[in-house]
Design an enzyme around this catalytic site. Sequence first.
Site, PDB file in Angstrom:
ATOM      1  N   LYS A 147       0.835  -1.202   0.000  1.00 46.77           N
ATOM      2  CA  LYS A 147       0.000   0.000   0.000  1.00 46.77           C
ATOM      3  C   LYS A 147       0.872   1.255   0.000  1.00 46.77           C
ATOM      4  O   LYS A 147       0.667   2.171  -0.768  1.00 46.77           O
ATOM      5  CB  LYS A 147      -0.918  -0.053   1.221  1.00 46.77           C
ATOM      6  CG  LYS A 147      -1.822   1.140   1.359  1.00 46.77           C
ATOM      7  CD  LYS A 147      -2.775   0.964   2.537  1.00 46.77           C
ATOM      8  CE  LYS A 147      -3.495   2.279   2.818  1.00 46.77           C
ATOM      9  NZ  LYS A 147      -4.453   2.168   3.915  1.00 46.77           N
ATOM     10  N   GLU A 155      10.591  -4.589   4.524  1.00 46.76           N
ATOM     11  CA  GLU A 155      10.675  -6.003   4.124  1.00 46.76           C
ATOM     12  C   GLU A 155      10.354  -6.147   2.632  1.00 46.76           C
ATOM     13  O   GLU A 155      11.071  -6.819   1.875  1.00 46.76           O
ATOM     14  CB  GLU A 155       9.669  -6.853   4.924  1.00 46.76           C
ATOM     15  CG  GLU A 155       9.961  -6.964   6.407  1.00 46.76           C
ATOM     16  CD  GLU A 155       9.214  -5.930   7.227  1.00 46.76           C
ATOM     17  OE1 GLU A 155       8.972  -4.806   6.722  1.00 46.76           O
ATOM     18  OE2 GLU A 155       8.895  -6.234   8.393  1.00 46.76           O
ATOM     19  N   GLY A 179      -4.823  -2.000   4.970  1.00 44.89           N
ATOM     20  CA  GLY A 179      -3.992  -3.118   4.503  1.00 44.89           C
ATOM     21  C   GLY A 179      -4.634  -4.478   4.747  1.00 44.89           C
ATOM     22  O   GLY A 179      -4.708  -5.316   3.843  1.00 44.89           O
ATOM     23  N   ARG A 180      -5.134  -4.706   5.951  1.00 39.84           N
ATOM     24  CA  ARG A 180      -5.668  -6.030   6.281  1.00 39.84           C
ATOM     25  C   ARG A 180      -7.083  -6.237   5.729  1.00 39.84           C
ATOM     26  O   ARG A 180      -7.686  -7.288   5.958  1.00 39.84           O
ATOM     27  CB  ARG A 180      -5.606  -6.261   7.788  1.00 39.84           C
ATOM     28  CG  ARG A 180      -6.276  -5.186   8.618  1.00 39.84           C
ATOM     29  CD  ARG A 180      -5.894  -5.293  10.099  1.00 39.84           C
ATOM     30  NE  ARG A 180      -6.410  -4.168  10.881  1.00 39.84           N
ATOM     31  CZ  ARG A 180      -5.810  -3.001  11.005  1.00 39.84           C
ATOM     32  NH1 ARG A 180      -4.665  -2.784  10.404  1.00 39.84           N
ATOM     33  NH2 ARG A 180      -6.341  -2.037  11.738  1.00 39.84           N
ATOM     34  N   GLU A 199      -4.588  -6.895  14.946  1.00 37.31           N
ATOM     35  CA  GLU A 199      -4.127  -5.573  14.515  1.00 37.31           C
ATOM     36  C   GLU A 199      -5.289  -4.572  14.572  1.00 37.31           C
ATOM     37  O   GLU A 199      -5.071  -3.376  14.748  1.00 37.31           O
ATOM     38  CB  GLU A 199      -3.537  -5.636  13.094  1.00 37.31           C
ATOM     39  CG  GLU A 199      -2.667  -4.440  12.747  1.00 37.31           C
ATOM     40  CD  GLU A 199      -1.799  -4.645  11.508  1.00 37.31           C
ATOM     41  OE1 GLU A 199      -0.659  -5.101  11.651  1.00 37.31           O
ATOM     42  OE2 GLU A 199      -2.272  -4.360  10.400  1.00 37.31           O
ATOM     43  N   HIS A 207      -4.034 -33.587  17.254  1.00 35.59           N
ATOM     44  CA  HIS A 207      -2.874 -34.375  17.673  1.00 35.59           C
ATOM     45  C   HIS A 207      -1.754 -33.479  18.172  1.00 35.59           C
ATOM     46  O   HIS A 207      -0.593 -33.901  18.240  1.00 35.59           O
ATOM     47  CB  HIS A 207      -2.405 -35.251  16.511  1.00 35.59           C
ATOM     48  CG  HIS A 207      -3.487 -36.181  16.055  1.00 35.59           C
ATOM     49  ND1 HIS A 207      -3.703 -37.414  16.623  1.00 35.59           N
ATOM     50  CD2 HIS A 207      -4.478 -36.014  15.139  1.00 35.59           C
ATOM     51  CE1 HIS A 207      -4.756 -37.990  16.053  1.00 35.59           C
ATOM     52  NE2 HIS A 207      -5.237 -37.149  15.158  1.00 35.59           N
ATOM     53  N   LYS A 249       9.157  -0.627  14.150  1.00 31.45           N
ATOM     54  CA  LYS A 249       9.723  -0.247  12.848  1.00 31.45           C
ATOM     55  C   LYS A 249      10.750   0.865  13.027  1.00 31.45           C
ATOM     56  O   LYS A 249      11.839   0.824  12.442  1.00 31.45           O
ATOM     57  CB  LYS A 249       8.617   0.287  11.925  1.00 31.45           C
ATOM     58  CG  LYS A 249       7.700  -0.738  11.322  1.00 31.45           C
ATOM     59  CD  LYS A 249       6.805  -0.046  10.280  1.00 31.45           C
ATOM     60  CE  LYS A 249       5.585  -0.864   9.934  1.00 31.45           C
ATOM     61  NZ  LYS A 249       4.617  -0.148   9.104  1.00 31.45           N
TER      62      LYS A 249
HETATM   63  O1  F6P Z   1       2.071  -4.400   9.907  1.00 32.71           O
HETATM   64  C1  F6P Z   1       1.691  -3.085   9.670  1.00 32.71           C
HETATM   65  C2  F6P Z   1       1.200  -2.891   8.279  1.00 32.71           C
HETATM   66  O2  F6P Z   1       0.993  -1.522   8.117  1.00 32.71           O
HETATM   67  C3  F6P Z   1      -0.085  -3.659   7.956  1.00 32.71           C
HETATM   68  O3  F6P Z   1      -1.227  -3.050   8.416  1.00 32.71           O
HETATM   69  C4  F6P Z   1       0.006  -3.749   6.476  1.00 32.71           C
HETATM   70  O4  F6P Z   1      -0.881  -4.687   5.975  1.00 32.71           O
HETATM   71  C5  F6P Z   1       1.451  -4.111   6.323  1.00 32.71           C
HETATM   72  O5  F6P Z   1       2.116  -3.347   7.306  1.00 32.71           O
HETATM   73  C6  F6P Z   1       2.049  -3.883   4.968  1.00 32.71           C
HETATM   74  O6  F6P Z   1       2.028  -2.541   4.586  1.00 32.71           O
HETATM   75  P1  F6P Z   1       2.218  -2.122   3.085  1.00 32.71           P
HETATM   76  O7  F6P Z   1       1.122  -2.723   2.280  1.00 32.71           O
HETATM   77  O8  F6P Z   1       2.165  -0.629   3.080  1.00 32.71           O
HETATM   78  O9  F6P Z   1       3.558  -2.622   2.622  1.00 32.71           O
END
Ligand code: F6P
Length: 529
Positions: A190, A196, A248-249, A334, A365, A494
């Site tokens: 987003k 990452e 995002g979620r 979250e 199990h 972060k």
């Molecule tokens: O973990 C925090 C967060 O902002 C989530 O809400 C989101 O889904 C994720 O990081 C990834 O963010 P982005 O889509 O901006 O890379």
Amino acid sequence: MTKFDELIRMQAAVQNRSILSLFDMPDRVSQFSAQTGDMLFDFSKTNLDRDTIDALLALIDSANVPARRDAMFAGEKINETEDRAVLHTALRNLDGGPVTVEGVDVMPGVLDTLARMRGFADRVRAGDITDVVNIGIGGSDLGPAMAVRALSPYHDGPRTHFVSNVDGAHISDTLRGLDATTTLVIVASKTFTTIETMTNARTARAWMMENGGDPARQFAALSTAKDKTADFGIDPGQVFGFEDWVGGRYSVWGPIGLSLMIAIGPRGFHAFLRGAQSMDRHFCAASPRENLPMLLAVVGIWHNQICGYATRAVLPYDQRLGLLPDYLQQLEMESNGKSTQIDGTDAPFNTGPVVWGAPGTNGQHAFYQLIHQGTRIIPCEFLIAANGHEPDLTHHHKLLVANCLAQSEALMRGRSLSEASTLMAARGLTGAELDRQARHRVFPGNRPSTTLAYPLLDPFTLGQIIALYEHRVFVEGIILGINSYDQWGVELGKELATSLQPVIDGAQPPTGKDGSTAALVNFIARHAD
Ligand code: F6P
């Protein structure tokens, strides 16, 4: 004094009664279940009775759930700490008319992007791409990863892979064996700043260039930040944008779902959206007593805030829903894992529960021992389809169903000391040894569970299930007085990781760090090659 005091008092008065005894009421199941279309939510195996469910459903009105729901669907800025509307529902509003944000109808943009996604997906599916690698994390990973696995019987596009972790092992293991000339990399972010994702995207681009691929042709991006996708060098024709009112979620319904659309095809994706849209309509139209998201929410409040059970287990009896617990973990924790209420005051009660789980029958199990005989009560949420997708293996599916229903029955019924003693006597034990052995075989029972049942896990049904949980989280959040749509709690880690990077690189000493962090930095530095 909290809004839950009266319910807590009511719960204290009934906490020791047997759930099984509640079935003396002949129509308990119809009273304590609800249906939308072919989907059934059965919450009769809980310690709720008419008075407690009525008191819980009264929270829907007293917390203004209908007004908040209508405000969300109308595009009001209900995400107050980020000053944003919350409109993932617009992404599946396929023929529902205009949705305005600050006076502007967002639907033409949504439908235009969907049409572009369809065109792109069709071209990829018809072309020479053999593998799609979605690089994203959190909501930009879990939604499509969960859904692609869930819908594998409908998967007729290229192979699909998901890379999320910044651990080089993840991208390395994923790219090994792929052909860089026939792989499409989708960078899903987003913000297009997540460390990452950007680190993995750069590694994938270098791999593609070194191995004969063409990033200009084989990279696509899903993001709200078109300036940043352009800086990365991604062809604007392969960028699918969305707006800040998609959290995002909550984003699998739009461009973030592109890998799913490529996997199962635009028609399957359309059915997925239709399922979610049907749940939206149900959520908006059904009375609280019949409303699945509202019922799921108040059952959740009952178990967490009223009974004090700190966790809930999500137990899909469906191997392909293996990522559903992870997905719901992000969605619920979250969204509702917060201690400050919308008005800035501290929440005077526990907020979101710890959500965890694994598919049945594997979990049986592993951790079910604790669920059945441990000292903590863990409400269980079972999911089961009437049918599997393997026509030659219906006997497997029947066994799966039997196990699912047996678990909820066993949790409720338990096994008394006298029943266990009878078993031990039948094995020839007597006296103190009989008693000792029998005690280990007692199941306290009276452990609550709910079951969500449906005919088949197809794209429509998966859409329904995810939308159901999204709205459940929203309703719980309203009752708890918290904003389910921000996530400030992920920021501090972060920031500190960014400030620690030069320290780990050896460019700066760990000055100002606490003793533990400094010692760990030094240990890693001594042992790093
Ligand atoms: O973990 C925090 C967060 O902002 C989530 O809400 C989101 O889904 C994720 O990081 C990834 O963010 P982005 O889509 O901006 O890379």
